[in-house]
Design a protein around this motif. Structure first.
Motif, PDB file in Angstrom:
ATOM      1  N   PRO A  49     -29.554 -14.370  13.711  1.00  0.00           N
ATOM      2  CA  PRO A  49     -28.872 -15.435  12.972  1.00  0.00           C
ATOM      3  C   PRO A  49     -28.259 -15.033  11.636  1.00  0.00           C
ATOM      4  O   PRO A  49     -27.212 -15.562  11.269  1.00  0.00           O
ATOM      5  N   ILE A  50     -28.876 -14.104  10.892  1.00  0.00           N
ATOM      6  CA  ILE A  50     -28.296 -13.764   9.585  1.00  0.00           C
ATOM      7  C   ILE A  50     -27.050 -12.878   9.737  1.00  0.00           C
ATOM      8  O   ILE A  50     -26.246 -12.761   8.819  1.00  0.00           O
ATOM      9  N   ALA A  51     -26.867 -12.287  10.917  1.00  0.00           N
ATOM     10  CA  ALA A  51     -25.803 -11.292  11.082  1.00  0.00           C
ATOM     11  C   ALA A  51     -24.408 -11.879  10.875  1.00  0.00           C
ATOM     12  O   ALA A  51     -23.534 -11.226  10.314  1.00  0.00           O
ATOM     13  N   SER A  52     -24.186 -13.091  11.338  1.00  0.00           N
ATOM     14  CA  SER A  52     -22.869 -13.708  11.170  1.00  0.00           C
ATOM     15  C   SER A  52     -22.996 -15.206  11.409  1.00  0.00           C
ATOM     16  O   SER A  52     -23.979 -15.676  12.004  1.00  0.00           O
ATOM     17  N   CYS A  72     -35.780 -17.202  20.833  1.00  0.00           N
ATOM     18  CA  CYS A  72     -36.183 -16.319  19.758  1.00  0.00           C
ATOM     19  C   CYS A  72     -34.957 -15.835  18.994  1.00  0.00           C
ATOM     20  O   CYS A  72     -33.890 -15.643  19.568  1.00  0.00           O
ATOM     21  N   GLY A  73     -35.130 -15.673  17.687  1.00  0.00           N
ATOM     22  CA  GLY A  73     -34.070 -15.080  16.870  1.00  0.00           C
ATOM     23  C   GLY A  73     -34.649 -13.883  16.142  1.00  0.00           C
ATOM     24  O   GLY A  73     -35.852 -13.831  15.867  1.00  0.00           O
ATOM     25  N   LEU A  74     -33.772 -12.933  15.814  1.00  0.00           N
ATOM     26  CA  LEU A  74     -34.237 -11.713  15.138  1.00  0.00           C
ATOM     27  C   LEU A  74     -34.041 -11.852  13.626  1.00  0.00           C
ATOM     28  O   LEU A  74     -33.082 -12.473  13.171  1.00  0.00           O
ATOM     29  N   ALA A  75     -34.961 -11.251  12.879  1.00  0.00           N
ATOM     30  CA  ALA A  75     -34.876 -11.292  11.411  1.00  0.00           C
ATOM     31  C   ALA A  75     -35.453 -10.001  10.843  1.00  0.00           C
ATOM     32  O   ALA A  75     -36.486  -9.527  11.320  1.00  0.00           O
ATOM     33  N   ARG A  76     -34.773  -9.434   9.840  1.00  0.00           N
ATOM     34  CA  ARG A  76     -35.368  -8.276   9.166  1.00  0.00           C
ATOM     35  C   ARG A  76     -36.538  -8.762   8.304  1.00  0.00           C
ATOM     36  O   ARG A  76     -36.772  -9.969   8.198  1.00  0.00           O
ATOM     37  N   ASN A  78     -37.393  -9.769   5.472  1.00  0.00           N
ATOM     38  CA  ASN A  78     -37.195 -10.406   4.169  1.00  0.00           C
ATOM     39  C   ASN A  78     -37.091 -11.918   4.379  1.00  0.00           C
ATOM     40  O   ASN A  78     -36.751 -12.385   5.469  1.00  0.00           O
ATOM     41  N   TYR A  79     -37.387 -12.656   3.320  1.00  0.00           N
ATOM     42  CA  TYR A  79     -37.478 -14.126   3.445  1.00  0.00           C
ATOM     43  C   TYR A  79     -36.149 -14.762   3.847  1.00  0.00           C
ATOM     44  O   TYR A  79     -36.107 -15.721   4.604  1.00  0.00           O
ATOM     45  N   LYS A  80     -35.048 -14.191   3.318  1.00  0.00           N
ATOM     46  CA  LYS A  80     -33.732 -14.792   3.594  1.00  0.00           C
ATOM     47  C   LYS A  80     -33.418 -14.732   5.102  1.00  0.00           C
ATOM     48  O   LYS A  80     -32.986 -15.719   5.701  1.00  0.00           O
ATOM     49  N   ASP A  81     -33.652 -13.565   5.684  1.00  0.00           N
ATOM     50  CA  ASP A  81     -33.417 -13.410   7.134  1.00  0.00           C
ATOM     51  C   ASP A  81     -34.309 -14.368   7.922  1.00  0.00           C
ATOM     52  O   ASP A  81     -33.864 -15.004   8.889  1.00  0.00           O
ATOM     53  N   ILE A  82     -35.572 -14.421   7.511  1.00  0.00           N
ATOM     54  CA  ILE A  82     -36.549 -15.220   8.273  1.00  0.00           C
ATOM     55  C   ILE A  82     -36.209 -16.713   8.158  1.00  0.00           C
ATOM     56  O   ILE A  82     -36.234 -17.450   9.161  1.00  0.00           O
ATOM     57  N   ASP A  83     -35.827 -17.154   6.963  1.00  0.00           N
ATOM     58  CA  ASP A  83     -35.464 -18.572   6.782  1.00  0.00           C
ATOM     59  C   ASP A  83     -34.241 -18.937   7.629  1.00  0.00           C
ATOM     60  O   ASP A  83     -34.183 -19.983   8.259  1.00  0.00           O
ATOM     61  N   ARG A  84     -33.255 -18.037   7.627  1.00  0.00           N
ATOM     62  CA  ARG A  84     -32.031 -18.281   8.399  1.00  0.00           C
ATOM     63  C   ARG A  84     -32.357 -18.331   9.902  1.00  0.00           C
ATOM     64  O   ARG A  84     -31.822 -19.158  10.641  1.00  0.00           O
ATOM     65  N   CYS A  85     -33.230 -17.455  10.310  1.00  0.00           N
ATOM     66  CA  CYS A  85     -33.638 -17.413  11.719  1.00  0.00           C
ATOM     67  C   CYS A  85     -34.312 -18.733  12.099  1.00  0.00           C
ATOM     68  O   CYS A  85     -33.994 -19.336  13.123  1.00  0.00           O
TER      69      CYS A  85
END
Ligand code: KIV
Ligand code: ZN
Length: 376
Positions: A49-52, A72-76, A78-85
């Motif tokens: 989800p954070i990719a684009s 399922c969504g992928l996240a690196r 970090n909190y920003k990726d995880i929240d976006r996911c």
């Protein structure tokens, strides 16, 4: 987890789509997700989800439309990726956050973290993900090249922080079957809390061993296989869903595990993924290649006409094909020609058949394949 069911985690829409040139449109992603859900895939990794903006929208929409599959969504890490996911997958009936970080020495060098700093990052990010979602998967990227003690340490931290699935990626397709089985079984025996969660295997095919490595990991105790349709994926691709599922079905005598995949839907989804990704399936690809259920040689055709089991270990119907194809070419024999002509309405006497056979061979020498129209 001691169960004989192997969960199928499909990542065609994430790892598959990451292969250069395989980009799919929004509508195509929704269609593929729907087919995967209908086929019985347990978990669909719908994107990053954070990719684009496009990935975010696709994961959101797939989540809203999902039926029985976990989305399922992928996240690196970090909190920003995880929240976006979470923003994207939270609409699913069964959402999952998948967060990862590269744990091998080579991968630790990229964010330039010490072992201790990375351990703390894993603890914090998995805890954060688990506070948002009950279903959290954590992956130590490049696990198969990570120092054993550090791998155990990080897996233990992730489990304690609330990960419900630990995925063990062979990110660069480096491992081999015996090692793959051994790695999973030693992790399960060594890491405290390992028997409470599911271990997954995620293999890449750089040395052509992804399917073998995934099945070996299951023998070692993994109960989730990560894979893609047609083996689509970065570089040489990921484990092919159709291969592991059919291997478990056909060789249940030596691999007593089940999946809930409706295998009769394999061929259709394989063709759709080939079309929308633009990655054609090689003719001799296991299970879904054009030649996987085709016979041209006279000896094989004769055997097949008498008893299909002579040269086939699966029935074409099991993967959604109508029938085996008997290809008429220069290697075909009299029995196949007689049968093909009969199918076309020509019941020839022996001397007529001999005459046609000579003319058929002459034509077949000039053409790769003799079609029905040529015979008529
Ligand atoms: O190959 C890999 O390591 C991955 C991770 C993101 C799980 O795809
Ligand atoms: Zn991968």
């Amino acid at each position: 987890m001691t169960t004989n069911e192997v969960l199928i985690f499909d990542t065609t829409l994430r790892d598959g789509e990451q292969s250069p040139g395989a980009t799919m449109t929004h509508a195509e992603k929704l269609e593929i997700a729907e087919l995967l859900d209908e086929m019985g895939v347990n978990i669909i990794e719908a994107g990053f989800p954070i990719a684009s903006e496009g990935d975010f929208n696709a994961v959101t929409e797939i989540s809203k439309r999902s039926k029985s599959a976990t989305i399922c969504g992928l996240a690196r890490a970090n909190y920003k990726d995880i929240d976006r996911c979470w923003e994207a997958v939270k609409h699913a009936a069964f959402p999952r956050i998948h967060t990862f970080i590269g744990t091998s020495e080579l991968h630790r060098a990229i964010p330039n973290l010490t072992m201790d700093e990375m351990a703390e990052r894993i603890h914090d990010t998995v805890t954060h993900a688990r506070n948002l979602c009950d279903n959290v998967q954590w992956s130590p990227m490049d696990a198969t090249r990570t120092e054993w003690d550090y791998l155990c340490r990080t897996v233990e931290i992730a489990i304690k922080a609330g990960a419900t699935t630990i995925n063990v990626p062979d990110t660069v397709g480096y491992t081999a079957p015996a090692e793959s089985a051994d790695l999973i079984s030693r992790l399960i025996q060594t890491v405290p809390g390992a028997d409470e969660i599911i271990f997954a295997t995620h293999c890449h095919n750089d040395l052509g061993m992804a399917t073998a490595n995934s099945l070996a990991a299951v023998a070692g105790g993994a109960r989730q296989i990560e894979c893609t349709i047609n083996g689509l994926g970065e570089r040489a691709g990921n484990t092919a869903l159709e291969e592991v599922v059919m291997a478990l079905k056909v060789r249940s005598d030596i691999m007593p595990f089940t999946t809930r995949i409706d295998t009769t839907k394999i061929m259709n989804i394989s063709r759709r993924v080939a079309t929308v990704s633009g990655f054609a399936v090689q003719f001799n690809k296991a299970i879904v290649g054009k030649n996987a259920f085709a016979h041209e040689s006279g000896i094989h055709q004769d055997g097949m006409l008498k008893n299909a089991e002579t040269f086939e270990i699966m029935r074409p119907e099991d993967v959604g094909l109508k029938e085996t194809s008997i290809v008429m070419g220069k290697h075909s024999g009299r029995a196949a020609l007689r049968s093909k002509l009969k199918e076309l309405g020509y019941d020839l006497a022996d001397n007529q058949l001999n005459d046609v056979f000579v003319r058929f061979k002459a034509l077949a020498d000039r053409k790769k394949e003799v079609f029905e129209d040529d015979l008529i």
